[in-house]
Design a protein around this motif. Structure first.
Motif, short mmCIF file in Angstrom:
data_model
loop_
_atom_site.label_atom_id
_atom_site.label_comp_id
_atom_site.label_asym_id
_atom_site.label_seq_id
_atom_site.Cartn_x
_atom_site.Cartn_y
_atom_site.Cartn_z
N LEU B 160 -3.61 -5.20 2.85
CA LEU B 160 -2.47 -4.56 2.10
C LEU B 160 -1.12 -4.79 2.80
N GLU B 161 -1.00 -4.79 3.96
CA GLU B 161 0.23 -5.11 4.67
C GLU B 161 0.75 -6.40 4.26
N SER B 162 -0.18 -7.64 4.14
CA SER B 162 0.08 -8.74 3.77
C SER B 162 0.70 -8.82 2.24
N LEU B 163 0.61 -7.85 1.38
CA LEU B 163 1.09 -7.74 0.11
C LEU B 163 2.28 -7.08 0.24
N GLY B 164 2.78 -6.48 1.28
CA GLY B 164 4.29 -5.90 1.23
C GLY B 164 3.81 -4.41 1.24
N LEU B 165 2.72 -3.77 1.01
CA LEU B 165 2.37 -2.65 0.83
C LEU B 165 2.30 -1.67 2.09
N ARG B 166 2.53 -0.57 2.16
CA ARG B 166 2.42 0.30 3.26
C ARG B 166 1.03 1.18 3.25
N PRO B 167 -0.03 0.79 3.87
CA PRO B 167 -1.23 1.17 3.83
C PRO B 167 -1.33 2.63 4.74
N LEU B 168 -1.78 3.81 4.19
CA LEU B 168 -1.57 5.04 4.70
C LEU B 168 -3.13 5.54 4.50
N ASP B 169 -3.71 5.67 5.92
CA ASP B 169 -5.31 6.22 5.90
C ASP B 169 -5.54 7.61 5.70
N VAL B 170 -6.35 7.98 4.83
CA VAL B 170 -6.31 9.47 4.62
C VAL B 170 -7.65 9.97 5.14
N GLY B 171 -8.75 8.99 5.66
CA GLY B 171 -9.90 9.39 6.31
C GLY B 171 -11.05 8.78 5.66
N GLY B 172 -11.98 9.16 5.97
CA GLY B 172 -13.44 8.68 5.31
C GLY B 172 -13.64 8.49 4.20
N LEU B 173 -14.72 8.00 3.58
CA LEU B 173 -15.07 7.76 2.15
C LEU B 173 -14.94 8.78 1.26
N HIS B 174 -15.47 10.16 1.83
CA HIS B 174 -15.43 11.10 1.01
C HIS B 174 -14.22 11.57 0.60
N MET B 175 -12.95 11.14 1.55
CA MET B 175 -11.51 11.67 1.01
C MET B 175 -11.18 10.71 -0.28
N ALA B 176 -12.11 9.84 -0.51
CA ALA B 176 -11.95 9.01 -2.00
C ALA B 176 -12.02 10.15 -3.24
N GLN B 177 -12.40 11.25 -2.98
CA GLN B 177 -12.22 12.39 -3.92
C GLN B 177 -10.82 12.76 -4.10
N THR B 178 -10.25 12.85 -2.92
CA THR B 178 -8.85 13.37 -2.98
C THR B 178 -7.94 12.28 -3.96
N LEU B 179 -8.15 11.07 -3.25
CA LEU B 179 -7.54 9.89 -3.93
C LEU B 179 -7.69 9.90 -5.54
N GLU B 180 -8.93 10.13 -5.77
CA GLU B 180 -9.13 10.18 -7.40
C GLU B 180 -8.50 11.15 -7.93
N ALA B 181 -8.65 12.32 -7.34
CA ALA B 181 -7.74 13.50 -7.91
C ALA B 181 -6.30 13.12 -7.93
N LEU B 182 -5.93 12.50 -7.07
CA LEU B 182 -4.37 12.15 -6.93
C LEU B 182 -4.17 11.21 -8.40
N GLY B 183 -5.00 10.00 -8.49
CA GLY B 183 -4.97 9.32 -9.50
C GLY B 183 -5.03 10.24 -11.07
N LEU B 184 -5.85 11.19 -11.04
CA LEU B 184 -5.74 12.18 -12.10
C LEU B 184 -4.32 12.97 -12.22
N MET B 185 -3.83 13.15 -11.10
CA MET B 185 -2.87 14.02 -10.84
C MET B 185 -1.38 13.29 -11.47
#
Lengths: 206, 206
Positions: B160-185
């Motif tokens: 992701l850094e090689s693409l010029g993005l800033r990776p930000l780790d929110v935790g384990g794969l269960h936290m994908a639940q929060t990222l998917e909720a953020l997508g909906l938000m």
């Protein structure tokens, strides 16, 4: 300027109350422990008062600043006294170990809390995506809100703007589910990729 | 620079592939429809190739850029061919009317998709909180990620850094639940308070 009532006298109540007082509103602090409520009102100055726990708050906007685990009980303690009020729900309904949300499938803390309110009260989700210490520092932050009642949402938007925040509407009260997930995500980010609790989630438009 | 394989040739696949090619990686496009995959590879230029759908992808990082509704089937089509790969899950598992998430209680699209993968594959959730057209525009955006495997997460962070993005780790794969909720938000925000789909969610630290 208005009277804004705050139920609670903890960390988040203190952070919000400080910003509300600084914006020129009159804060009424209402707590189960009158001594703590009095102490917060004294700390705020600016004409801050205390109200009677369980009685009708003085403000039309009432910020429910208690932990989610105590929200249902607090709402029950006030009962009909909250009728006609705009209730601002700020809770992050996270498990004690911060690993997940404790809300039922397809619901949010805000929706659960709303079930205990009189029919004439309207819930607006707000403040749960801003850490208290970040809010207290000042500055223009993005304040995501969700609510079903358009008038209540408009009033809270105006109130948030008066605090120097940018209100951003994400939709109906069911969207509080996404805001509460965002609150949990911010906790995950603080513990992992950000390495600090000193940050805010903002929207860069255009 | 690496070979990055992308399964899919739709809008999001195109946006990500464009950015990956621009960063100097070699893109391998793998699609169920070889003509569409070929067209995307031709559009990308920069040595982009096509791979055989269902066969082992050339890249060690494989971006699963298909809609959530087709993710389980795609993973099944590849089966053991994905063993040992780092799978980047980008899906937003939203209902067709965009009103909510279609995932089971206590799970995420990423966790559901992971169930169909060989044991040696590792899923990293990424890209689901950046709209494709915003990604395509360029610029340094915040890229939230969640994963259980530390090495896979580190490799995707570097990518992701090689693409010029800033990776930000929110935790384990269960936290994908929060990222998917953020997508909906973000969808809710586009339809309500932002009034545009032209925005990004960023973290202001300090």
């Amino acid at each position: 300027m208005s009277i804004i009532s705050i139920i609670g006298s903890g960390t988040m109540a203190t952070a919000i109350a400080g910003r509300v007082a600084k914006a020129g509103h009159t804060v009424e602090v209402v707590g189960r422990d009158p001594a703590k409520a009095r102490a917060l009102a004294d700390q705020l100055g600016a004409g801050a008062t205390t109200g009677t726990y369980g009685a009708a708050p003085a403000g039309d906007i009432v910020i429910l600043a208690v932990p989610y685990s105590g929200a249902a009980a607090a709402v029950a303690d006030f009962g009909k006294a909250l009728d006609g009020k705009v209730i601002v729900d700020i809770a992050n309904p996270v498990a004690p170990d911060l690993s997940g949300l404790v809300t039922p499938h397809g619901s949010s803390g805000a929706q659960e809390t709303a079930k205990g309110l009189p029919a004439g009260a309207h819930v607006v989700k707000a403040f749960n995506t801003i850490f208290g210490h970040v809010l207290a520092k000042g500055g223009r932050l993005d304040a995501f809100i969700a609510a079903d009642d358009a008038e209540a949402k408009a009033r809270v938007s105006t109130f948030l703007e008066s605090l120097g925040l940018r209100p951003l509407d994400v939709g109906g009260l069911h969207m509080a589910q996404t805001l509460e997930a965002l609150g949990l995500m911010m906790i995950g980010l603080a513990k992992n990729g950000a390495g600090t609790w000193d940050f805010a989630m903002n929207v860069d438009i255009g």
